[in-house]
Design a protein around this motif. Sequence first.
Motif, PDB file in Angstrom:
ATOM      1  N   VAL A 126       0.875  -1.182   0.000  1.00 38.71           N
ATOM      2  CA  VAL A 126       0.000   0.000   0.000  1.00 38.71           C
ATOM      3  C   VAL A 126       0.908   1.227   0.000  1.00 38.71           C
ATOM      4  O   VAL A 126       1.744   1.367   0.908  1.00 38.71           O
ATOM      5  CB  VAL A 126      -0.916   0.013   1.240  1.00 38.71           C
ATOM      6  CG1 VAL A 126      -1.764   1.291   1.277  1.00 38.71           C
ATOM      7  CG2 VAL A 126      -1.807  -1.223   1.254  1.00 38.71           C
ATOM      8  N   VAL A 164       7.717  -3.547  -0.407  1.00 38.66           N
ATOM      9  CA  VAL A 164       7.839  -2.143  -0.021  1.00 38.66           C
ATOM     10  C   VAL A 164       6.643  -1.850   0.869  1.00 38.66           C
ATOM     11  O   VAL A 164       5.492  -2.132   0.502  1.00 38.66           O
ATOM     12  CB  VAL A 164       7.803  -1.220  -1.259  1.00 38.66           C
ATOM     13  CG1 VAL A 164       7.957   0.240  -0.831  1.00 38.66           C
ATOM     14  CG2 VAL A 164       8.891  -1.600  -2.251  1.00 38.66           C
ATOM     15  N   GLN A 198       3.485  12.446   1.916  1.00 36.01           N
ATOM     16  CA  GLN A 198       3.517  11.123   2.559  1.00 36.01           C
ATOM     17  C   GLN A 198       2.577  11.099   3.766  1.00 36.01           C
ATOM     18  O   GLN A 198       2.433  12.118   4.455  1.00 36.01           O
ATOM     19  CB  GLN A 198       4.941  10.792   3.022  1.00 36.01           C
ATOM     20  CG  GLN A 198       5.965  10.699   1.897  1.00 36.01           C
ATOM     21  CD  GLN A 198       5.879   9.382   1.123  1.00 36.01           C
ATOM     22  OE1 GLN A 198       4.914   8.635   1.241  1.00 36.01           O
ATOM     23  NE2 GLN A 198       6.880   9.123   0.309  1.00 36.01           N
ATOM     24  N   ARG A 219      13.047  13.790  -0.701  1.00 34.53           N
ATOM     25  CA  ARG A 219      13.060  15.240  -0.487  1.00 34.53           C
ATOM     26  C   ARG A 219      13.826  15.713   0.739  1.00 34.53           C
ATOM     27  O   ARG A 219      14.488  16.761   0.664  1.00 34.53           O
ATOM     28  CB  ARG A 219      11.609  15.759  -0.497  1.00 34.53           C
ATOM     29  CG  ARG A 219      11.038  15.774  -1.904  1.00 34.53           C
ATOM     30  CD  ARG A 219       9.546  15.842  -1.938  1.00 34.53           C
ATOM     31  NE  ARG A 219       8.935  14.578  -1.511  1.00 34.53           N
ATOM     32  CZ  ARG A 219       7.637  14.306  -1.583  1.00 34.53           C
ATOM     33  NH1 ARG A 219       6.802  15.220  -2.051  1.00 34.53           N
ATOM     34  NH2 ARG A 219       7.167  13.140  -1.192  1.00 34.53           N
ATOM     35  N   PRO A 220      13.788  15.009   1.888  1.00 36.82           N
ATOM     36  CA  PRO A 220      14.560  15.535   3.034  1.00 36.82           C
ATOM     37  C   PRO A 220      16.047  15.701   2.703  1.00 36.82           C
ATOM     38  O   PRO A 220      16.701  16.601   3.243  1.00 36.82           O
ATOM     39  CB  PRO A 220      14.348  14.463   4.114  1.00 36.82           C
ATOM     40  CG  PRO A 220      13.021  13.860   3.781  1.00 36.82           C
ATOM     41  CD  PRO A 220      12.969  13.838   2.266  1.00 36.82           C
TER      42      PRO A 220
HETATM   43  O1  C5P Z   1      10.693  12.464  -1.264  1.00 36.20           O
HETATM   44  P1  C5P Z   1      10.285  11.219  -0.519  1.00 36.20           P
HETATM   45  O2  C5P Z   1      11.229  10.856   0.600  1.00 36.20           O
HETATM   46  O3  C5P Z   1       8.835  11.233  -0.099  1.00 36.20           O
HETATM   47  O4  C5P Z   1      10.452  10.080  -1.629  1.00 36.20           O
HETATM   48  C1  C5P Z   1       9.997   8.762  -1.469  1.00 36.20           C
HETATM   49  C2  C5P Z   1      10.323   7.969  -2.698  1.00 36.20           C
HETATM   50  O5  C5P Z   1       9.878   6.631  -2.502  1.00 36.20           O
HETATM   51  C3  C5P Z   1       9.657   8.464  -3.976  1.00 36.20           C
HETATM   52  O6  C5P Z   1      10.583   8.248  -5.044  1.00 36.20           O
HETATM   53  C4  C5P Z   1       8.457   7.553  -4.156  1.00 36.20           C
HETATM   54  O7  C5P Z   1       8.149   7.332  -5.515  1.00 36.20           O
HETATM   55  C5  C5P Z   1       8.950   6.252  -3.519  1.00 36.20           C
HETATM   56  N1  C5P Z   1       7.909   5.386  -2.948  1.00 36.20           N
HETATM   57  C6  C5P Z   1       7.039   5.797  -1.964  1.00 36.20           C
HETATM   58  N2  C5P Z   1       6.088   4.940  -1.472  1.00 36.20           N
HETATM   59  C7  C5P Z   1       6.017   3.683  -1.914  1.00 36.20           C
HETATM   60  C8  C5P Z   1       6.908   3.240  -2.891  1.00 36.20           C
HETATM   61  C9  C5P Z   1       7.871   4.130  -3.387  1.00 36.20           C
HETATM   62  O8  C5P Z   1       7.119   6.956  -1.523  1.00 36.20           O
HETATM   63  N3  C5P Z   1       5.144   2.853  -1.382  1.00 36.20           N
END
Ligand code: C5P
Length: 240
Positions: A126, A164, A198, A219-220
């Motif tokens: 998810v 994931v 997120q 991003r962080p």
């Molecule tokens: O910038 P941030 O830390 O939110 O990036 C999270 C990365 O992880 C993004 O590249 C996003 O596409 C990926 N991702 C996610 N959630 C998931 C699978 C992959 O945020 N369930």
Amino acid sequence: MTTDAVEAIRRKLILALDFPYVQEAIGMIHKVRPEVMHYKVGLELWSSTGGDLFHYFNEEELDFFVDLKLHDIPNTVAQAVKKIMAHKPSLMTIHAMGGMDMMRAAADAKNGHEHAAHSKVVAVTVLTHHHDSDLPKLGMSGSAADQVKRLANLAQESGLDGVVCSAQEAATLRAQCGDDFTLVCPGIRPAGSQAHDQARIMTPKAAIAAGADYLVVGRPIRQAEDPQAVAKALLKEMAE
Ligand code: C5P
């Protein structure tokens, strides 16, 4: 801490290279290396450059994760997995909602490949931007944690290497799926930092304590004034 232990922690931190162009991605790698040795290519970079960076990663001995979240009929996914495997990524993603036949086809494609020992195929459960309240609209009953558990079971039964998930689900999945099942966790935010889009987030320290194998951070680090200093602080927190 020994050099090997420091190196092991370093390989657990994956920087999401969510950039539109290769030159920007390489510019960021130059800023954060050698703190960061593991990188993720997602849909944005892939959409503009395909696999242009893969040779660079191999030449520079950097680990790389191909995060395309493949979700299609079993044969199409299996053929795509074989093509990606040829580049020896550390990790690649398919989507668990593609179902068990699709996940089995992906696992078989990977396990039959000459580079099988080098790479892991993991299933997205998810997405970490979903709250519990989003799921009924998508036809799913129960909480995000319930759905993640269900999909992780199916992924494991299908022969995949891991999933994931958000770090909030990591401890439950570690207990349910055992030590060999790989848990890749995005949605990582140092205490007090912005969540952006997120929803199910956790700090680096708590995520490692919960049993996450890899932390995906975008991003962080990318948007920081000093990305290397932020990466260093994250690694320090992970090592605690
Ligand atoms: O910038 P941030 O830390 O939110 O990036 C999270 C990365 O992880 C993004 O590249 C996003 O596409 C990926 N991702 C996610 N959630 C998931 C699978 C992959 O945020 N369930």
